[in-house]
Design an enzyme around this catalytic site. Structure first.
Site, PDB file in Angstrom:
ATOM      1  CB  ALA C  15      -0.942   0.003   1.194  1.00 13.83           C
ATOM      2  CE  LYS C  18       7.020   5.538  -8.890  1.00 16.87           C
ATOM      3  NZ  LYS C  18       8.170   6.207  -9.544  1.00 16.87           N
ATOM      4  CB  VAL C  19       1.936   0.592  -8.291  1.00 15.46           C
ATOM      5  CG1 VAL C  19       0.689  -0.022  -8.887  1.00 15.46           C
ATOM      6  CG2 VAL C  19       2.972   0.889  -9.357  1.00 15.46           C
ATOM      7  N   PRO C 110      -0.659  -9.408 -16.070  1.00 14.82           N
ATOM      8  CG  PRO C 110      -0.003 -10.217 -18.155  1.00 14.82           C
ATOM      9  CD  PRO C 110      -1.018 -10.405 -17.070  1.00 14.82           C
ATOM     10  CG  HIS C 139       7.975   3.043 -24.440  1.00 14.03           C
ATOM     11  ND1 HIS C 139       7.615   2.162 -25.432  1.00 14.03           N
ATOM     12  CD2 HIS C 139       7.151   2.791 -23.380  1.00 14.03           C
ATOM     13  CE1 HIS C 139       6.625   1.391 -24.981  1.00 14.03           C
ATOM     14  NE2 HIS C 139       6.328   1.742 -23.751  1.00 14.03           N
ATOM     15  CE  LYS C 143       9.932  -0.229 -22.946  1.00 10.37           C
ATOM     16  NZ  LYS C 143       9.587  -0.679 -21.589  1.00 10.37           N
TER      17      LYS C 143
END
Lengths: 254, 254, 254, 254
Positions: C15, C18-19, C110, C139, C143
């Site tokens: 929790a 970041k996600v 995923p 992108h 990356k």
């Protein structure tokens, strides 16, 4: 950089605002600029002088920006200004103040996005070579105005370029349809506004003639997109004494 | 192919029209179809029977198409029809005729472009998963109607899919602007029509939700884009007795 | 909503990541979900049980996710999992645990972006109807991998769909050129990777046949784009007991 | 128009070729040009003189073009040339001939598409203002070379503009991947080539910096797209004596 390769000493007015804070970060991050003063409402503006500020960046409010600029011009500090609300009367006032301050430069820029400025420039240059030109702007659905200010200005510069070149009116055989399908008419240029969740700020100029089209598209994906333009203004302002309106005057496009 | 791997025997009605001629070329070029009869206004339609036609392709005129189809159904010839003008009354008539001709199939398709059909299908499937959906169609400036028929139908299927899914109305905070900027309203879906010299026929469906957008775009660059769809109809019609409206019923999308 | 229209009681594992923090915000913001437990490394996982958690969302780490899921399954808590690192062995283990917990559902996904999932689905469905299909992914330049994982998977599902349909190899007359111009070859599908500052995560699938093209494009402009997919998983998991891999199984696409 | 508002008298060399025939049609259709001579292999070139030709358009073959131009220059006829195969030696030869023919103009143009020329011009102008620039070209799958000649030249002018401006190398953190994914390297600019059935000739230049991107796209949908450029050359050549390479020298871009 300023003389002797020293970083340019920059002061930010409106430093605690959302935009001003990004400017502070960008000035600190660049190698050739140094943040020497951060001033916001309630702070003493003479902090600029004490810190040896060479260039001020002003993102404040129409109510206070003239007072700020009067102070800067009087003290020989160049200014790069993103605050809005400059009409003819205000620009005349600035020119009067600058007449007494030779060597001081002030840049008033409604838009610091280099991508947006180039889009408008290229659209105007290309417009006379094509039969048709239309503008599509796409924004998040919380935006209150349609079309966007940038789209309106883009249509105006396209229309002006075609007027100067003696271009024929654009072809359009539409005879039946639904109200609004063909967009808004800005000086004879059709402008279409999309409002879609997930988008930020995007604009496309579509030009076409027999057998071919040219599309110029600008996507602004993040608020930071104005900072490279602000830094470009900061770097060039000392070489442009007097009043300049629009960042494009500083972009050397060969 | 038909039984025993023989090519399907195809007759074309309206064979000397611009579209019919392309159909003839495509039927001749494909390995699994054979052009056995080319009929146009003034020719004797019984040439179809003499040639052993299994499937007719009809791109003629609303004035003659019903007569053509009556003949085909009576003689056990399947029909793939691109001619326009089918209202409820005509479809009922076809169903009545087909009731007496078990095994015969008739396909009435307003659009044979597989790209356009998939664009509509995917747009309708995706629409309930996004907060916002808008349609932009782009055509040459000699087009008389705006929006295009395809754009109107696309907006209708999007609206229907959202209604079925109980989707909320799309967000739009526009409070000031110019007439037409936000496009035409088709069942609550905004549709924008561009008319630009050099374009052929193009359409984009833009769907957006928090942080992401999905764009489905169809570009029709050449009149021949309908021929793969016509051939798909010719190959499948024998397996679809009775009346079918819309080529999408024949596309197996898993 | 769960029975009686009560909001679904949701616990978030990871929790404070970041996600995970974005998931907490989204669960709190939605009308039909309620955040009842926020657990991170060092916290006691039995807080889930104490709070009456019905569904857990797990964005943690491959090292701890199996232990988390074992706990949830044993206690009858459904799980929606975005943590990576699931190989065949781990999926088998989950199925074994679930065999002893009838009614409990686990979703391993995923990718939670609904736009990305639909892009892949539509690309695979459309691929057999076109001669050519290529993938372009775009992108930011930080990356590390090219092509992106999503682009690689998209090419694989396109290739599989064409194999199943017996599609011919794609036409390509290239006989001279520079290394790399035609992109990478993934199962016979060309994939092109652009790395451009200012971009976030974008992908386009371009399909073409005689006279027409179909383009399916996904733009992910903000990290929050996964939250609608996570909420879709939370809402549907109770109706999908057992193990499910991939959010697309939950999207009702008619 | 030439003096006194008379239409310009135009002769076409290679008049029965596919391109030459389109030029003839365009010259006849325009109000300010008149087709006075159509010459092809086997015809007598002195027909040009007899007809009072002021400007020749040459779309012939590298084997005969020098002889054609020698004749024109000797007889005071301006030339607009789309034939290929001009190396340094041939250009030097033309300049020598022109030195003896004051007032005569010859335009050698590798590309008459105004859209393509503007795309290259704008891409080069914009390139120094962005961190990243990549080129994507998209063509039908019967094309033999990848990348296209236009894409190669576009990458070269972008690279030159960045060299002149002292731009830093473009960022690219790619460390793992598949061969070819990142495209071909042309002077440090990445170029990607797509080959898709249904496409004609298309190119996109994508430029990006912090938070924003600018895209310049050219779509050539029909062979006739070169005719407006040829007519622009015909109209301007009398005012540009001597040798000019590239139509862009004639486009007044303010």
């Amino acid at each position: 950089m300023s003389a002797a390769g020293e970083p340019i000493k920059v002061g930010v007015l409106g430093a605690r605002g959302k935009v001003g804070a990004e400017v502070c970060r960008a000035v600190e991050a660049a190698d050739d600029t140094e943040l020497v003063a951060s001033v916001d409402a309630g702070d003493d503006i003479t902090a600029l002088n004490a810190a040896g500020t060479e260039v001020v960046v002003d993102f404040t409010h129409p109510d206070v920006v003239m007072e700020n600029l009067h102070h800067c011009i009087q003290h020989g500090i160049h200014a790069v200004v993103g605050t809005t609300g400059f009409d003819r009367g205000r620009l005349d006032q600035l020119e009067a103040w600058l007449a007494d301050a030779p060597g001081v430069g002030v840049l008033i820029a409604p838009n610091f996005s280099i991508g947006a400025i180039l889009m408008m420039r290229f659209a105007a240059q290309a417009a006379p070579f094509f039969e048709s030109v239309e503008v599509v702007e796409l924004h998040h659905p919380d935006k209150a105005d349609a079309p966007s200010g940038t789209a309106g200005r883009t249509a105006e510069v396209i229309a002006a370029a075609r007027r100067d070149a003696g271009s024929a009116p654009m072809p359009d055989a539409t005879s039946t349809g639904l109200d609004g399908a063909r967009g808004a008419d800005v000086d004879g240029v059709r402008v279409h506004s999309l409002r879609v969740r997930g988008l930020v700020a995007h604009q496309e100029v579509l030009l076409g003639t027999a057998g071919e089209t040219l599309t110029i598209r600008h996507d602004s994906l993040d608020r930071v997109s104005f900072t490279p333009g602000v830094l470009a203004g900061v770097r060039a302002i000392a070489d442009h004494p007097g009043l300049t309106v629009g960042l494009d005057a500083f972009l050397d496009l060969g």
